[in-house]
Design a protein around this motif. Structure first.
Motif, PDB file in Angstrom:
ATOM      1  N   THR A  22       0.715  -1.012  -0.174  1.00 48.22           N
ATOM      2  CA  THR A  22       0.302   0.149   0.160  1.00 48.22           C
ATOM      3  C   THR A  22       1.108   1.672   0.035  1.00 48.22           C
ATOM      4  O   THR A  22       1.834   1.079   0.224  1.00 48.22           O
ATOM      5  CB  THR A  22      -0.704  -0.196   1.383  1.00 48.22           C
ATOM      6  N   LEU A  23       0.296   2.278  -0.666  1.00 47.97           N
ATOM      7  CA  LEU A  23       1.362   3.326  -0.445  1.00 47.97           C
ATOM      8  C   LEU A  23       1.241   4.402   0.996  1.00 47.97           C
ATOM      9  O   LEU A  23       2.497   4.991   1.269  1.00 47.97           O
ATOM     10  CB  LEU A  23       0.373   4.712  -1.120  1.00 47.97           C
ATOM     11  N   GLY A  24       0.463   3.945   2.125  1.00 46.90           N
ATOM     12  CA  GLY A  24       0.338   3.913   3.794  1.00 46.90           C
ATOM     13  C   GLY A  24       1.769   3.296   4.286  1.00 46.90           C
ATOM     14  O   GLY A  24       2.481   4.010   4.568  1.00 46.90           O
ATOM     15  N   ALA A  25       2.123   2.035   3.050  1.00 46.68           N
ATOM     16  CA  ALA A  25       3.598   1.189   3.725  1.00 46.68           C
ATOM     17  C   ALA A  25       4.830   1.746   3.702  1.00 46.68           C
ATOM     18  O   ALA A  25       5.032   1.641   3.607  1.00 46.68           O
ATOM     19  CB  ALA A  25       3.036   0.010   3.392  1.00 46.68           C
ATOM     20  N   LEU A  26       4.810   1.843   1.778  1.00 48.55           N
ATOM     21  CA  LEU A  26       5.205   2.842   1.559  1.00 48.55           C
ATOM     22  C   LEU A  26       5.734   3.977   1.826  1.00 48.55           C
ATOM     23  O   LEU A  26       7.243   4.502   2.075  1.00 48.55           O
ATOM     24  CB  LEU A  26       4.614   2.478  -0.356  1.00 48.55           C
ATOM     25  N   ALA A  27       4.785   5.094   2.176  1.00 45.18           N
ATOM     26  CA  ALA A  27       5.490   6.080   2.768  1.00 45.18           C
ATOM     27  C   ALA A  27       6.308   5.843   4.097  1.00 45.18           C
ATOM     28  O   ALA A  27       7.178   7.124   3.723  1.00 45.18           O
ATOM     29  CB  ALA A  27       4.029   7.089   3.051  1.00 45.18           C
ATOM     30  N   ALA A  32      11.124   5.673   6.856  1.00 42.87           N
ATOM     31  CA  ALA A  32      12.009   5.036   7.579  1.00 42.87           C
ATOM     32  C   ALA A  32      13.291   4.730   7.110  1.00 42.87           C
ATOM     33  O   ALA A  32      15.124   5.171   8.054  1.00 42.87           O
ATOM     34  CB  ALA A  32      11.279   3.499   8.419  1.00 42.87           C
ATOM     35  N   ARG A  33      13.741   5.128   5.970  1.00 41.50           N
ATOM     36  CA  ARG A  33      14.977   4.713   5.185  1.00 41.50           C
ATOM     37  C   ARG A  33      15.521   6.102   4.482  1.00 41.50           C
ATOM     38  O   ARG A  33      16.630   5.804   4.516  1.00 41.50           O
ATOM     39  CB  ARG A  33      14.704   4.213   3.965  1.00 41.50           C
ATOM     40  N   ARG A  34      14.176   6.994   4.516  1.00 42.82           N
ATOM     41  CA  ARG A  34      14.924   8.381   4.661  1.00 42.82           C
ATOM     42  C   ARG A  34      14.841   8.281   3.370  1.00 42.82           C
ATOM     43  O   ARG A  34      16.659   9.321   3.059  1.00 42.82           O
ATOM     44  CB  ARG A  34      16.049   8.696   5.745  1.00 42.82           C
ATOM     45  N   VAL A  35      14.428   8.141   2.498  1.00 42.66           N
ATOM     46  CA  VAL A  35      15.077   8.379   0.991  1.00 42.66           C
ATOM     47  C   VAL A  35      13.944   8.923   0.232  1.00 42.66           C
ATOM     48  O   VAL A  35      12.372   9.053   0.220  1.00 42.66           O
ATOM     49  CB  VAL A  35      15.013   6.896   0.545  1.00 42.66           C
ATOM     50  N   VAL A  50       8.566   4.279  -7.560  1.00 42.40           N
ATOM     51  CA  VAL A  50       8.066   5.015  -7.211  1.00 42.40           C
ATOM     52  C   VAL A  50       8.158   6.521  -5.614  1.00 42.40           C
ATOM     53  O   VAL A  50       9.628   5.364  -5.367  1.00 42.40           O
ATOM     54  CB  VAL A  50       6.265   4.448  -6.310  1.00 42.40           C
ATOM     55  N   SER A  51       8.355   7.205  -5.893  1.00 42.78           N
ATOM     56  CA  SER A  51       8.278   8.595  -5.362  1.00 42.78           C
ATOM     57  C   SER A  51       8.278   9.173  -4.175  1.00 42.78           C
ATOM     58  O   SER A  51       6.502   9.187  -4.553  1.00 42.78           O
ATOM     59  CB  SER A  51       9.848   9.441  -6.075  1.00 42.78           C
ATOM     60  N   GLU A  52       8.357  10.515  -3.332  1.00 43.77           N
ATOM     61  CA  GLU A  52       8.040  10.698  -2.520  1.00 43.77           C
ATOM     62  C   GLU A  52       6.660  11.905  -3.519  1.00 43.77           C
ATOM     63  O   GLU A  52       5.242  11.597  -3.073  1.00 43.77           O
ATOM     64  CB  GLU A  52       8.611  11.377  -1.876  1.00 43.77           C
ATOM     65  N   ARG A  53       6.761  12.379  -4.726  1.00 43.50           N
ATOM     66  CA  ARG A  53       5.836  13.054  -5.119  1.00 43.50           C
ATOM     67  C   ARG A  53       4.539  12.262  -6.087  1.00 43.50           C
ATOM     68  O   ARG A  53       3.519  12.233  -6.024  1.00 43.50           O
ATOM     69  CB  ARG A  53       6.676  13.379  -6.462  1.00 43.50           C
ATOM     70  N   ASP A  54       5.177  10.824  -5.917  1.00 45.33           N
ATOM     71  CA  ASP A  54       4.281   9.913  -6.564  1.00 45.33           C
ATOM     72  C   ASP A  54       3.129  10.036  -4.982  1.00 45.33           C
ATOM     73  O   ASP A  54       1.675  10.035  -5.319  1.00 45.33           O
ATOM     74  CB  ASP A  54       4.383   8.471  -7.116  1.00 45.33           C
ATOM     75  N   VAL A  55       3.848   9.557  -3.864  1.00 42.53           N
ATOM     76  CA  VAL A  55       2.491  10.188  -3.697  1.00 42.53           C
ATOM     77  C   VAL A  55       2.140  11.476  -3.212  1.00 42.53           C
ATOM     78  O   VAL A  55       0.561  10.757  -2.491  1.00 42.53           O
ATOM     79  CB  VAL A  55       3.327   9.353  -1.454  1.00 42.53           C
ATOM     80  N   ILE A  56       2.699  11.957  -2.956  1.00 43.87           N
ATOM     81  CA  ILE A  56       2.183  13.795  -3.044  1.00 43.87           C
ATOM     82  C   ILE A  56       0.495  13.848  -3.582  1.00 43.87           C
ATOM     83  O   ILE A  56      -0.539  13.950  -3.371  1.00 43.87           O
ATOM     84  CB  ILE A  56       2.353  14.372  -2.338  1.00 43.87           C
ATOM     85  N   THR A  96      17.574  16.484 -16.149  1.00 40.96           N
ATOM     86  CA  THR A  96      17.080  17.386 -16.173  1.00 40.96           C
ATOM     87  C   THR A  96      15.619  17.620 -16.916  1.00 40.96           C
ATOM     88  O   THR A  96      15.030  18.208 -16.868  1.00 40.96           O
ATOM     89  CB  THR A  96      17.830  18.471 -15.843  1.00 40.96           C
ATOM     90  N   ASP A  97      15.843  17.150 -18.296  1.00 40.34           N
ATOM     91  CA  ASP A  97      15.627  17.075 -19.576  1.00 40.34           C
ATOM     92  C   ASP A  97      13.770  16.148 -18.909  1.00 40.34           C
ATOM     93  O   ASP A  97      12.905  16.285 -19.964  1.00 40.34           O
ATOM     94  CB  ASP A  97      16.059  16.460 -20.713  1.00 40.34           C
ATOM     95  N   ARG A  98      13.507  15.548 -18.245  1.00 39.99           N
ATOM     96  CA  ARG A  98      13.204  14.850 -17.713  1.00 39.99           C
ATOM     97  C   ARG A  98      12.579  14.691 -16.429  1.00 39.99           C
ATOM     98  O   ARG A  98      11.256  14.183 -16.381  1.00 39.99           O
ATOM     99  CB  ARG A  98      13.196  13.061 -18.244  1.00 39.99           C
ATOM    100  N   ARG A  99      12.698  15.123 -15.961  1.00 41.08           N
ATOM    101  CA  ARG A  99      12.300  15.970 -14.250  1.00 41.08           C
ATOM    102  C   ARG A  99      12.525  15.259 -13.465  1.00 41.08           C
ATOM    103  O   ARG A  99      11.014  14.737 -13.299  1.00 41.08           O
ATOM    104  CB  ARG A  99      11.253  17.075 -14.598  1.00 41.08           C
ATOM    105  N   ILE A 100      13.453  13.846 -13.723  1.00 40.24           N
ATOM    106  CA  ILE A 100      13.453  12.870 -12.661  1.00 40.24           C
ATOM    107  C   ILE A 100      14.540  13.255 -11.760  1.00 40.24           C
ATOM    108  O   ILE A 100      15.442  13.974 -11.692  1.00 40.24           O
ATOM    109  CB  ILE A 100      13.806  11.389 -13.590  1.00 40.24           C
ATOM    110  N   ARG A 101      14.579  12.678 -10.461  1.00 39.26           N
ATOM    111  CA  ARG A 101      15.374  12.552  -8.873  1.00 39.26           C
ATOM    112  C   ARG A 101      16.147  11.787  -8.755  1.00 39.26           C
ATOM    113  O   ARG A 101      16.868  11.254  -8.221  1.00 39.26           O
ATOM    114  CB  ARG A 101      14.835  13.420  -8.138  1.00 39.26           C
ATOM    115  N   HIS A 102      15.765  10.182  -9.292  1.00 41.95           N
ATOM    116  CA  HIS A 102      15.773   8.824  -9.112  1.00 41.95           C
ATOM    117  C   HIS A 102      16.277   7.849 -10.733  1.00 41.95           C
ATOM    118  O   HIS A 102      15.301   8.004 -11.127  1.00 41.95           O
ATOM    119  CB  HIS A 102      15.411   8.078  -8.075  1.00 41.95           C
ATOM    120  N   LEU A 103      17.263   6.960 -10.469  1.00 45.50           N
ATOM    121  CA  LEU A 103      17.656   6.530 -11.605  1.00 45.50           C
ATOM    122  C   LEU A 103      17.670   4.845 -11.270  1.00 45.50           C
ATOM    123  O   LEU A 103      19.643   5.396 -10.395  1.00 45.50           O
ATOM    124  CB  LEU A 103      18.838   6.692 -12.908  1.00 45.50           C
TER     125      LEU A 103
END
Length: 142
Positions: A22-27, A32-35, A50-56, A96-103
């Protein structure tokens, strides 16, 4: 500098989730992992990120009910990957072009790490500082 060099310094630990969590468990796990993002695996195969932005975004659209939705509903399925031999400059431009923060970093279809834009910027700053130090030493010796 290459991605493989960053991973040697940073390490190759990758925090993951499954599409059914669930998104709740993911959040809670993100906190907890500070990522800022988790790679989503299905039987060792990368199926999303999945990122913090997706949850928000999900919470903004649906309210608290979104936290009971499965990760698979909100994750990015079209994952953009890095490879150990990729150069920092290439990836900074791509992110930058794709506006992503993690690969996620894959080698031979196997997940071997993850890099963030912060990792790349830190690497680039270190590279520029080393070059400046070299130039100062050259001028001083001159």
């Amino acid at each position: 500098m290459l991605v493989s060099q960053i991973l040697k310094t940073k390490g190759d630990a990758v925090f993951t989730a499954t599409p059914n969590e669930t998104l709740g468990a993911l959040a809670a796990l993100l906190n907890a992992r500070r990522v800022g993002a988790l790679v989503v695996l299905d039987n060792e195969r990368v199926v999303g990120i999945v990122s913090e932005r997706d949850v928000i975004r999900a919470v903004a659209e649906e309210g608290a009910a979104a936290l009971s939705r499965p990760v698979g509903d909100v994750m990015t399925k079209d994952v953009i990957f890095a490879e150990p031999g990729d150069r920092v400059d290439q990836l900074l431009s791509r992110m930058t072009d794709r506006r992503i923060r993690h690969l996620p970093v894959c080698k031979d279809d196997r997940l071997v790490g993850i890099i963030s834009i912060g990792d790349l910027v830190k690497s680039k700053i270190g590279e520029v500082e080393a070059e400046a130090d070299g130039l100062r030493a050259y001028i001083a010796a001159g």
